[in-house]
Design an enzyme around this catalytic site. Structure first.
Site, mmCIF file in Angstrom:
data_model
loop_
_atom_site.group_PDB
_atom_site.id
_atom_site.type_symbol
_atom_site.label_atom_id
_atom_site.label_comp_id
_atom_site.label_asym_id
_atom_site.label_seq_id
_atom_site.Cartn_x
_atom_site.Cartn_y
_atom_site.Cartn_z
ATOM 1 N N CYS A 29 -9.426 1.381 -41.501
ATOM 2 C CA CYS A 29 -8.256 1.992 -40.840
ATOM 3 C C CYS A 29 -7.261 0.906 -40.399
ATOM 4 C CB CYS A 29 -8.755 2.805 -39.648
ATOM 5 S SG CYS A 29 -7.489 3.357 -38.507
ATOM 6 N N CYS A 32 -6.247 1.042 -36.731
ATOM 7 C CA CYS A 32 -7.379 0.593 -35.900
ATOM 8 C C CYS A 32 -7.392 -0.927 -35.798
ATOM 9 C CB CYS A 32 -8.704 1.071 -36.489
ATOM 10 S SG CYS A 32 -8.887 2.854 -36.571
#
Length: 104
Positions: A29, A32
């Site tokens: 991600c 993230c």
């Protein structure tokens, strides 16, 4: 910030007498990865107010399911096993600090 591994139990790390900030993320991600240094920085500045636990949803699917995580990154403020607040998506450091200051 504590990184929870798949062999560890989240309940052993969530503060029983205060706030815990759970940072649900994934290695694949992009947002993230952008949030990781932001959360680390804010967590170190505010470590006297809560403990911070990072969970990779792929390594800890049971914890992600337990907290109903549908999207990453997700930040969750927990106190006494109760979810006090949740923030989904990447945010700048100032916004994260403001969000935490309003709730802790």
């Amino acid at each position: 910030m504590k990184q929870l591994t798949s062999a560890e139990n989240l309940d052993d790390f969530v503060s029983k007498d205060g706030f815990s900030l759970l940072f649900f993320s994934a290695s694949w991600c992009g947002p993230c990865q952008q949030m990781k240094p932001v959360v680390e920085g804010v967590a170190s500045m505010m470590s006297d107010r809560f403990n911070t636990i990072r969970l990779d949803v792929d390594q800890s699917p049971q914890a992600a399911a337990e907290y109903g995580i549908r999207s990453v990154p997700t930040l969750m403020l927990v106190k006494d096993d109760q979810i006090m607040a949740q923030q989904v998506g990447a945010v700048p450091p100032q916004q994260l600090m403001q969000w935490l200051n309003q709730r802790t």
